[in-house]
Design a protein around this motif. Structure first.
Motif, PDB file in Angstrom:
ATOM      1  N   GLU A   1       3.699   1.594  -8.654  1.00 35.59           N
ATOM      2  CA  GLU A   1       2.556   0.706  -8.843  1.00 35.59           C
ATOM      3  C   GLU A   1       2.962  -0.724  -9.163  1.00 35.59           C
ATOM      4  O   GLU A   1       2.391  -1.683  -8.630  1.00 35.59           O
ATOM      5  CB  GLU A   1       1.645   1.249  -9.956  1.00 35.59           C
ATOM      6  N   ALA A   2       3.921  -0.905 -10.060  1.00 36.03           N
ATOM      7  CA  ALA A   2       4.329  -2.254 -10.467  1.00 36.03           C
ATOM      8  C   ALA A   2       4.875  -3.031  -9.280  1.00 36.03           C
ATOM      9  O   ALA A   2       4.536  -4.207  -9.070  1.00 36.03           O
ATOM     10  CB  ALA A   2       5.366  -2.176 -11.596  1.00 36.03           C
ATOM     11  N   GLU A   3       5.728  -2.377  -8.477  1.00 34.64           N
ATOM     12  CA  GLU A   3       6.270  -3.042  -7.291  1.00 34.64           C
ATOM     13  C   GLU A   3       5.158  -3.414  -6.317  1.00 34.64           C
ATOM     14  O   GLU A   3       5.168  -4.498  -5.718  1.00 34.64           O
ATOM     15  CB  GLU A   3       7.283  -2.128  -6.598  1.00 34.64           C
ATOM     16  N   ALA A   4       4.190  -2.503  -6.151  1.00 29.78           N
ATOM     17  CA  ALA A   4       3.078  -2.760  -5.230  1.00 29.78           C
ATOM     18  C   ALA A   4       2.280  -3.973  -5.680  1.00 29.78           C
ATOM     19  O   ALA A   4       1.957  -4.855  -4.879  1.00 29.78           O
ATOM     20  CB  ALA A   4       2.175  -1.530  -5.139  1.00 29.78           C
ATOM     21  N   CYS A   5       1.954  -4.028  -6.957  1.00 30.39           N
ATOM     22  CA  CYS A   5       1.162  -5.152  -7.471  1.00 30.39           C
ATOM     23  C   CYS A   5       1.919  -6.464  -7.362  1.00 30.39           C
ATOM     24  O   CYS A   5       1.355  -7.506  -6.996  1.00 30.39           O
ATOM     25  CB  CYS A   5       0.772  -4.888  -8.921  1.00 30.39           C
ATOM     26  N   GLU A   6       3.205  -6.444  -7.694  1.00 25.60           N
ATOM     27  CA  GLU A   6       4.008  -7.666  -7.624  1.00 25.60           C
ATOM     28  C   GLU A   6       4.106  -8.185  -6.194  1.00 25.60           C
ATOM     29  O   GLU A   6       3.984  -9.394  -5.935  1.00 25.60           O
ATOM     30  CB  GLU A   6       5.395  -7.397  -8.195  1.00 25.60           C
ATOM     31  N   LEU A   7       4.335  -7.266  -5.246  1.00 30.19           N
ATOM     32  CA  LEU A   7       4.439  -7.689  -3.849  1.00 30.19           C
ATOM     33  C   LEU A   7       3.109  -8.222  -3.340  1.00 30.19           C
ATOM     34  O   LEU A   7       3.067  -9.264  -2.659  1.00 30.19           O
ATOM     35  CB  LEU A   7       4.902  -6.514  -2.983  1.00 30.19           C
TER      36      LEU A   7
ATOM     37  N   ALA B   1      -5.820   6.055 -10.289  1.00 30.87           N
ATOM     38  CA  ALA B   1      -6.746   5.556 -11.307  1.00 30.87           C
ATOM     39  C   ALA B   1      -6.131   5.554 -12.702  1.00 30.87           C
ATOM     40  O   ALA B   1      -6.367   4.643 -13.497  1.00 30.87           O
ATOM     41  CB  ALA B   1      -8.019   6.406 -11.288  1.00 30.87           C
ATOM     42  N   HIS B   2      -5.286   6.555 -13.018  1.00 28.63           N
ATOM     43  CA  HIS B   2      -4.718   6.656 -14.366  1.00 28.63           C
ATOM     44  C   HIS B   2      -3.500   5.756 -14.554  1.00 28.63           C
ATOM     45  O   HIS B   2      -2.922   5.714 -15.642  1.00 28.63           O
ATOM     46  CB  HIS B   2      -4.315   8.108 -14.655  1.00 28.63           C
ATOM     47  N   ARG B   3      -3.115   5.037 -13.465  1.00 23.85           N
ATOM     48  CA  ARG B   3      -1.931   4.178 -13.580  1.00 23.85           C
ATOM     49  C   ARG B   3      -2.286   2.722 -13.314  1.00 23.85           C
ATOM     50  O   ARG B   3      -1.430   1.940 -12.925  1.00 23.85           O
ATOM     51  CB  ARG B   3      -0.877   4.629 -12.567  1.00 23.85           C
ATOM     52  N   ARG B   4      -3.560   2.358 -13.515  1.00 23.38           N
ATOM     53  CA  ARG B   4      -3.997   1.021 -13.142  1.00 23.38           C
ATOM     54  C   ARG B   4      -3.922   0.009 -14.279  1.00 23.38           C
ATOM     55  O   ARG B   4      -4.309  -1.137 -14.087  1.00 23.38           O
ATOM     56  CB  ARG B   4      -5.441   1.066 -12.618  1.00 23.38           C
TER      57      ARG B   4
ATOM     58  N   ALA C   1       0.826  -1.207   0.000  1.00 24.68           N
ATOM     59  CA  ALA C   1       0.000   0.000   0.000  1.00 24.68           C
ATOM     60  C   ALA C   1       0.860   1.256   0.000  1.00 24.68           C
ATOM     61  O   ALA C   1       0.558   2.250  -0.673  1.00 24.68           O
ATOM     62  CB  ALA C   1      -0.941  -0.017   1.201  1.00 24.68           C
ATOM     63  N   THR C   2       1.948   1.223   0.771  1.00 26.68           N
ATOM     64  CA  THR C   2       2.877   2.357   0.791  1.00 26.68           C
ATOM     65  C   THR C   2       3.484   2.584  -0.588  1.00 26.68           C
ATOM     66  O   THR C   2       3.576   3.721  -1.065  1.00 26.68           O
ATOM     67  CB  THR C   2       3.996   2.107   1.821  1.00 26.68           C
ATOM     68  N   LEU C   3       3.895   1.491  -1.223  1.00 26.36           N
ATOM     69  CA  LEU C   3       4.465   1.603  -2.569  1.00 26.36           C
ATOM     70  C   LEU C   3       3.446   2.183  -3.545  1.00 26.36           C
ATOM     71  O   LEU C   3       3.769   3.035  -4.382  1.00 26.36           O
ATOM     72  CB  LEU C   3       4.926   0.225  -3.047  1.00 26.36           C
TER      73      LEU C   3
END
Length: 471
Positions: free
Chosen positions: A407-413, A443-446, A399-401
Motif C-alpha cells: 500500500e505505501a509504495e502504491a500511494c507514493e507512486l 479497507a483495513h490498510r487505508r 494499482a498492481t502494488l
C-alpha cells in the motif's frame, strides 16, 4: 416569405415550373447547366442555403431582377430611397468555400430564422473565444466554453446531411485534419478542443447543403474524425455528457460514409468512455461491435478494440476472457505494425498496445508478469512525452502494488505521478485512474501517512465528473 419565393409566386409559377423555365433559359441563352432542382430551390427560398454565384446570375435573368431584389446580395450604397432596392444582409463566406454557405444558426434553439440579427456577431464571438483560449488571454469560465462546444455540436448534427464544395477544397480540408491528428498527440486537451471547434465551424459551413456523393462522403469522413478527436478531448477533461454526445455525432458521420473501418474506429474509441466513467461491460460490448464491423480484419481499430476488450474483461474479473482478447490484440498488432508509424492519432502503436496490456495485467493475479509488462510499457513511453500515457502506466503499476499488499509504495507512486504531471495534463481522466488506485487499497490498510499524502494529491482535482461514476 423570402424575396426569391415572392418573385416566383408573383409570376404564378410552381417550383417545378420555375425549374423548367430556368432550364429553357439556360438552353436558349447558352448558359450551361442550371445547377438547380426543386430541392435546391426550396432550400434557397426558405433561407437554408444560397445558390452559387453563376446560379444567382441565372436566377436574376429568369426573374428579370438584380440579386439585391431577389434577396441574394446586399446593397452597401448610401442611397436612402427604399423604393429603389430592398437591402438584405449577405451571409459571411467561409474562408474555405468559393460560394457563400448557409447562414449558420448560432443560438441554442434550432428554429431561429436565418435572418435573425446578431448571428454573425455570435459566430464571431464564439471563434474569438476559442482563439483567446488558445492564446491564453481569456478568463472565460469552463462552463461557458463547454456550452459553446455543445452548441456547435448540435448545429453540426442538424447540418451534417444537408452544400457546393470543390475537390481542391476537400483536399485542403483533409490536410488540415491530418495536421489535427498529428498535433493531437502533443497538445493538451483543452487547447486542442478549441482548435477542433474552429475547424468544425468551417466543416459545418461547408456541409450546409447536400453535396455530390463523393464530396459528401469525404465531408462526412472529415466530420467523423474531428468528432472523435473532440469526444476524446472531452473525455480527458471529464465531461462525460458532451463526450457521449460527440461520439454520437461521430457515429452519424461515420455511418454516412458506409466505411466499416471508420465506423469501427468510432466504436473502438467510444469504448474508452465507459471504461473510465461507467460500466466496463459496456466497453466490452462496444469493443466487440467494432471488431464485428471490420470482421476482425487486421487494422488499428480492431487491434485497439481487442485490447480495450481485454482491459475491461480483466477489470470485471473475467481473467480467461481478458487473456484471450489480449492475445488477439497482440496477433492483430503483429499484422499491422509494419505499416503503422504512430505519427497520427488513431494509429495503434506498440506503445498503445503495451499501455492496454499494462491496464489489463493490473487486474490479473500474476504479479511478476504484471511488473514485467509495466516495465515494458514504461520503456516505450518517452520520459518527456507530452501526453498522459506515461502517467497512466505508472498508475497501473500503483494499482498492481495496491492489490498485492504494498500500500505505501502504491500511494507514493500515485502521488508522485499526479504531482509531476504538468497542470494542463492533470485532467479528470488521470484522477479517475488515481481513484481506482485508492479503491484497490484494502479497507483495513487505508490509514497511513502515505495515503494521507495521496489524498492531498487527489484533492488537486477540483473538476466535477458529469455523469461519471463515483470512484
Amino acid at each position: 416569405m423570402s424575396l426569391l419565393k415572392a418573385h416566383r409566386l408573383a409570376l404564378g409559377w410552381t417550383a417545378q415550373a420555375a425549374i423548367d423555365h430556368l432550364v429553357e433559359l439556360c438552353e436558349r441563352e447558352h448558359l450551361g447547366e442550371p445547377h438547380a432542382n426543386i430541392d435546391l430551390l426550396n432550400v434557397w427560398e426558405n433561407g437554408r442555403g444560397r445558390p452559387r454565384p453563376d446560379t444567382i446570375d441565372r436566377l436574376s435573368r429568369l426573374y428579370r431582377a438584380n440579386p439585391i431584389k431577389l434577396g441574394l446580395a446586399a446593397d452597401y450604397s448610401e442611397d436612402t430611397d427604399l423604393d429603389e432596392a430592398v437591402v438584405v444582409p449577405a451571409p459571411r463566406t467561409s474562408p474555405l468555400s468559393s460560394a457563400p454557405p448557409q447562414t449558420p444558426v448560432l443560438t441554442p434553439s434550432a428554429f431561429h430564422s436565418p435572418g435573425t440579427p446578431g448571428q454573425f456577431d455570435d459566430e464571431t464571438n464564439r471563434r474569438t473565444l476559442f482563439n483567446d483560449v488558445l492564446a491564453g488571454c481569456t478568463r472565460a469560465s469552463r462552463g461557458h466554453l463547454l456550452a459553446e462546444v455543445e452548441t456547435l455540436r448540435q448545429q453540426m448534427d442538424r447540418t451534417l446531411a444537408t452544400g457546393t464544395v470543390t475537390e481542391d477544397q476537400m483536399d485542403r480540408l483533409e490536410e488540415t485534419v491530418l495536421r489535427c491528428r498529428r498535433d493531437y498527440l502533443v497538445t493538451p486537451p483543452l487547447p486542442m478542443l478549441c482548435r477542433l471547434m474552429l475547424e468544425f465551424s468551417d466543416v459545418r459551413n461547408l456541409a450546409a447543403q447536400r453535396q455530390s456523393g463523393s464530396i459528401q462522403c469525404r465531408l462526412s469522413r472529415v466530420a467523423a474524425v474531428l468528432a472523435i478527436l473532440s469526444a476524446d478531448a472531452l473525455m480527458k477533461l471529464g465531461d462525460v455528457r458532451q463526450a457521449t454526445a460527440w461520439y454520437g455525432t461521430a457515429k452519424t458521420a461515420a455511418d454516412d460514409t458506409g466505411d466499416p473501418y471508420l465506423r469501427a474506429l468510432v466504436r473502438a474509441h467510444e469504448a474508452m468512455l465507459p471504461y473510465y466513467y461507467g460500466d466496463p461491460a459496456e466497453t466490452v460490448s462496444l469493443a466487440r461491435e467494432a471488431q464485428a464491423l471490420c470482421r476482425a480484419m487486421p487494422s488499428s481499430p480492431t487491434a485497439l478494440a481487442a485490447a480495450a476488450e481485454a482491459r475491461a474483461l480483466a477489470r470485471i474479473g473475467d481473467q480467461q476472457g481478458a487473456i484471450s482478447s489480449l492475445t488477439r490484440a497482440q496477433r492483430l498488432f503483429s499484422q499491422i505494425k509494419e505499416r503503422n508509424n504512430g505519427a497520427l492519432a488513431f494509429d495503434f502503436t506498440e506503445q498503445r498496445l503495451y499501455l492496454y496490456m499494462s491496464g489489463t495485467h493490473a487486474y490479473l493475479p500474476d504479479l511478476q508478469r504484471a511488473e514485467a509488462v509495466h516495465d515494458a510499457a514504461s520503456a516505450l513511453c518517452h520520459p518527456t512525452s507530452p501526453n498522459i500515457d506515461p502517467a497512466l502506466v505508472k498508475l497501473d503499476r500503483a494499482a498492481t502494488l495496491a492489490r498485492n499488499s504494498r500500500e505505501a509504495e502504491a500511494c507514493e507512486l500515485a502521488t508522485q505521478t499526479l504531482l509531476e504531471l504538468p497542470a494542463e495534463q492533470r485532467t479528470t481522466i488521470v484522477f479517475v485512474r488515481a481513484r481506482d488506485v485508492r479503491s484497490a487499497l484494502p479497507a483495513h490498510r487505508r490509514r497511513n501517512r502515505a495515503l494521507n499524502t495521496f489524498e492531498e494529491a487527489l484533492a488537486l482535482d477540483t473538476a466535477t465528473i458529469p455523469g461519471g461514476r463515483d470512484a
